[in-house]
Design an enzyme around this catalytic site. Structure first.
Site, PDB file in Angstrom:
ATOM      1  N   SER A 232       0.865  -1.193   0.000  1.00  0.00           N
ATOM      2  CA  SER A 232       0.000   0.000   0.000  1.00  0.00           C
ATOM      3  C   SER A 232       0.893   1.232   0.000  1.00  0.00           C
ATOM      4  O   SER A 232       1.994   1.191   0.547  1.00  0.00           O
ATOM      5  CB  SER A 232      -0.858   0.036   1.265  1.00  0.00           C
ATOM      6  OG  SER A 232      -0.039   0.285   2.397  1.00  0.00           O
ATOM      7  N   ASP A 233       0.450   2.323  -0.614  1.00  0.00           N
ATOM      8  CA  ASP A 233       1.168   3.557  -0.332  1.00  0.00           C
ATOM      9  C   ASP A 233       1.008   3.803   1.170  1.00  0.00           C
ATOM     10  O   ASP A 233       0.121   3.241   1.812  1.00  0.00           O
ATOM     11  CB  ASP A 233       0.650   4.740  -1.173  1.00  0.00           C
ATOM     12  CG  ASP A 233       1.654   5.897  -1.167  1.00  0.00           C
ATOM     13  OD1 ASP A 233       2.598   5.871  -0.332  1.00  0.00           O
ATOM     14  OD2 ASP A 233       1.510   6.828  -1.977  1.00  0.00           O
ATOM     15  N   TRP A 234       1.876   4.637   1.711  1.00  0.00           N
ATOM     16  CA  TRP A 234       1.949   4.771   3.176  1.00  0.00           C
ATOM     17  C   TRP A 234       0.653   5.353   3.742  1.00  0.00           C
ATOM     18  O   TRP A 234       0.364   6.535   3.607  1.00  0.00           O
ATOM     19  CB  TRP A 234       3.172   5.605   3.540  1.00  0.00           C
ATOM     20  CG  TRP A 234       4.407   4.778   3.790  1.00  0.00           C
ATOM     21  CD1 TRP A 234       5.244   4.905   4.863  1.00  0.00           C
ATOM     22  CD2 TRP A 234       4.948   3.706   3.012  1.00  0.00           C
ATOM     23  NE1 TRP A 234       6.264   3.961   4.796  1.00  0.00           N
ATOM     24  CE2 TRP A 234       6.095   3.213   3.672  1.00  0.00           C
ATOM     25  CE3 TRP A 234       4.564   3.061   1.828  1.00  0.00           C
ATOM     26  CZ2 TRP A 234       6.863   2.156   3.186  1.00  0.00           C
ATOM     27  CZ3 TRP A 234       5.327   2.008   1.343  1.00  0.00           C
ATOM     28  CH2 TRP A 234       6.452   1.572   2.023  1.00  0.00           C
TER      29      TRP A 234
END
Ligand code: BGC
Length: 637
Positions: A232-234
């Site tokens: 996932s992006d952060w």
């Protein structure tokens, strides 16, 4: 032991909780270990143009200081080199730096399509064209991974704006999605198999990327054959259980066990099948076991190699936009006026998660001093606000009056562009445009060095004899400026994006940003040159434009066949000759147009490019192979 066998063994021994624990981070940058089974924790870190490994001795809250690393020019500058070999070398050098810092995956490259020149992260992305963006991303990935370090191709997909990026739904029709926004990812996956793909924050047609089965499984794995993990992006995780079903393997950063608990509960209650979790756990094990051995604590890297390479990328990525009367290059030894605070303290990288601490930052004054090059300097503006300062402007004008030639540095200062916000217009600061006007009035020869990570409006270019766009030149900025201004290197970059006349020229401009819930891609395929060429709308500097200190001639264009069917290919050949007096490089670009199409199509589309280095007087034949895909459009039915 064979990795597959080891995975089978581990899967038999792992509890449900342990499997779930592999699906989220330990902290900001590490995966979780399972010590009793000998599964290590591995580290990943930003970013696309240099290592941003946070320094643990920095105890401040928020974004921490990072360990110094080579600051290469960001993606926008890399893209205008149009040189995949060079980008491969950059990847390989960054992999050595990663290993030196005991990091096993670099969070990059970013290969989103630049929908609007206003996009806040444009400096981190390659191009408005998927063919160019995808092939450069593939070169970077192959370079890094040739040294056994992983990459994370991001942000999949349609991260076209920063405004409301964590919630906005990018509404895109299927054909546009397939022809414009996906192919850069597709080429990179098929040509380079990155270790990771990072999903974007946004939703696509209502569904968050991190929950999106169509995106993460059907397209990415089933159609394209992606073998790595999706991260996932952060903070981009939405519904952790749906994410597992969709194919989102690793939640980053840590959710302090919350995500894992939800997964365990869902399996226990029969909402999630254990086999679905097993698929993800297996992929995580394959990733960790493949890349973990690459950590070799005694590895030592000589960063001066990277610095030399960064300098070459910066010079090859510079684009000579205009050069009337061959004002550039300047003659060495001749006293010139250098004006603009950006000459003294240049901007060399963008801001946000890719911001790194450079190992060896070199500004222009240091290089001029080392070369015994006489010059006089005035700041002309400040680096704050809109830069305007009457006193500094007057001093600069007084200096310009004394000189026959002025080199004027202008561009986007750091408060004008960053990850996290989009630009409202494409103007450079008022203090810079005022300065250009004032200097022009008193000095007969003005060369402008443009600094910044994205297109700007350039009405002011009419007041200059020469304009060289240095973009963001990385830690060697000062050296690269010197190399080009004084002719040690012949400019060879070309724009990987269009410079429009006005900020509102792009047909999609009224729909860009959107909000609060959706942003509609009403322009469809007509982004960048696909729009301007099709609508026959004038631009300031077109996609693919870039001049040189030498001249090239094209001849003997040949096409091997009039038609192709199925698996056949077609060859296009031409000869390029350097007819000038300096050695240089030309970027040959091959575009395809459908002359007999039934569906609407853009006027032309890039389907091949090659950078050819030619000594003065030398000529070479350039060959391109086109296949069925080169001519294809996406038919939704
Ligand atoms: C950015 C990513 C980056 C991550 C980790 C996010 O906010 O969108 O590109 O890799 O942070 O720093």
């Amino acid at each position: 032991m064979d990795i597959q066998k080891r995975i089978d063994q581990l899967m038999e021994q792992m509890t449900l909780e342990e499997k779930a624990s592999l699906c989220s981070g330990l902290d900001f940058w590490h995966t979780k270990p399972i010590e009793r089974l000998g599964i290590p924790s591995v580290m990943m870190t930003d970013g696309p143009h240099g290592m941003r490994k946070e320094d643990n001795s920095d105890t401040s809250l928020g974004m921490k200081r990072s360990v110094p690393a080579t600051c290469f020019p960001p993606a926008v500058t890399c893209a205008s080199t149009w040189n995949p070999d060079l980008i491969y070398q950059m990847g390989a050098a960054m992999a050595d730096e990663a290993r030196d810092q005991e990091v096993i995956t670099i969070l990059g490259p970013g290969t989103n399509i630049k929908r609007s020149p206003k996009g806040g992260r444009n400096f981190e992305y390659y191009s408005e064209d998927p063919y160019l963006a995808g092939h450069l991303a593939a070169s970077f990935i192959n370079g890094v991974q040739s040294k056994g370090i992983g990459t994370s191709l991001k942000h999949y997909a349609v991260n076209s704006q920063e405004y409301l990026r964590m919630s906005i739904s990018e509404v895109v029709d299927e054909r546009t999605f397939r022809e414009l926004y996906l192919p850069a990812f597709e080429y990179a996956i098929k040509e380079a198999q990155p270790a990771q793909v990072m999903c974007s924050y946004n939703r696509i047609n209502g569904v968050f990327s991190s929950d999106n089965h169509y995106l993460l499984t059907q397209i990415l794995r089933d159609e394209w054959g992606f073998k790595g993990i999706v991260v996932s992006d952060w903070g981009a995780t939405n519904d952790r259980v749906q994410g597992i079903r969709a194919g989102m393997d690793l939640e980053m950063p840590s959710s302090y066990g919350e995500g894992d608990k939800k997964i365990v509960k869902a399996v226990q209650e029969g909402v999630l099948k254990e086999e679905e979790l097993d698929t993800v756990a297996r992929r995580m094990l394959a990733y960790i076991l493949r890349y973990a051995p690459e950590v070799t604590p005694d590895f030592n890297y000589d960063y001066t190699q990277s610095h030399r390479l960064a300098r070459r990328i910066a010079t090859e990525g510079a684009v000579l936009l205009k050069n009337e009367g061959n004002l550039l290059p300047l003659t060495k030894g001749e006293n010139v006026a250098i004006i603009g605070a950006l000459a003294q303290e240049s901007r060399y990288q963008g801001s946000g998660s890719s911001l790194i601490v450079p190992k060896q930052l070199v500004h222009l004054p240091q290089v001029l001093a080392e070369a015994n090059q006489p010059y006089e300097y005035a700041a002309g503006y400040t680096l704050e606000g809109d830069g305007f300062d009457q006193k500094l402007l007057d001093e600069a004008v007084a200096l310009a009056k004394k000189h026959d030639k002025v080199v004027l540095f202008v561009g986007l200062t750091s408060n004008y562009e960053s990850e996290g916000f989009d630009r409202e217009n494409l103007d450079i600061p008022r203090g810079h445009t005022q300065l250009i006007k004032a200097v022009r009035e008193v000095c007969p020869h003005v060369a402008i060095v443009l600094v910044g990570g994205a297109p700007v409006t350039t009405d002011w270019a009419a007041d200059a004899d020469a304009v060289i766009n240095m973009y963001l030149a990385g830690e060697c900025a000062g050296e690269a400026y010197y190399d080009l201004l004084f002719g040690d290197v012949c400019p060879s970059g070309k724009l990987a994006e269009t410079y429009p006349i006005a900020a509102t020229d792009f047909v999609g401009d009224p729909y860009f940003h959107g909000g609060p819930r959706t942003v509609e891609h009403r322009e469809g395929l007509f982004v960048g040159y696909r729009y301007y060429d099709t609508a026959k709308k004038e631009v300031r500097f077109p996609f693919g434009h870039g001049l040189s200190y030498t001249k090239f001639e094209y001849s003997d264009l040949e096409v091997s066949a009039a038609r192709i069917y199925d698996d056949e290919t077609l060859e296009v050949r031409c000869t390029v000759r350097n007819v000038g007096e300096r050695d240089g490089a030309e970027i040959v670009q091959l575009y395809v147009r459908d002359n007999e199409s039934t569906p609407f199509r853009p006027d032309k589309e890039l389907k091949g490019f090659q950078k050819v280095f030619l000594a003065a007087g030398e000529s070479k034949q350039v060959r391109f192979t086109l296949d069925k895909r080169s001519f294809a459009y996406y038919k939704v039915a």
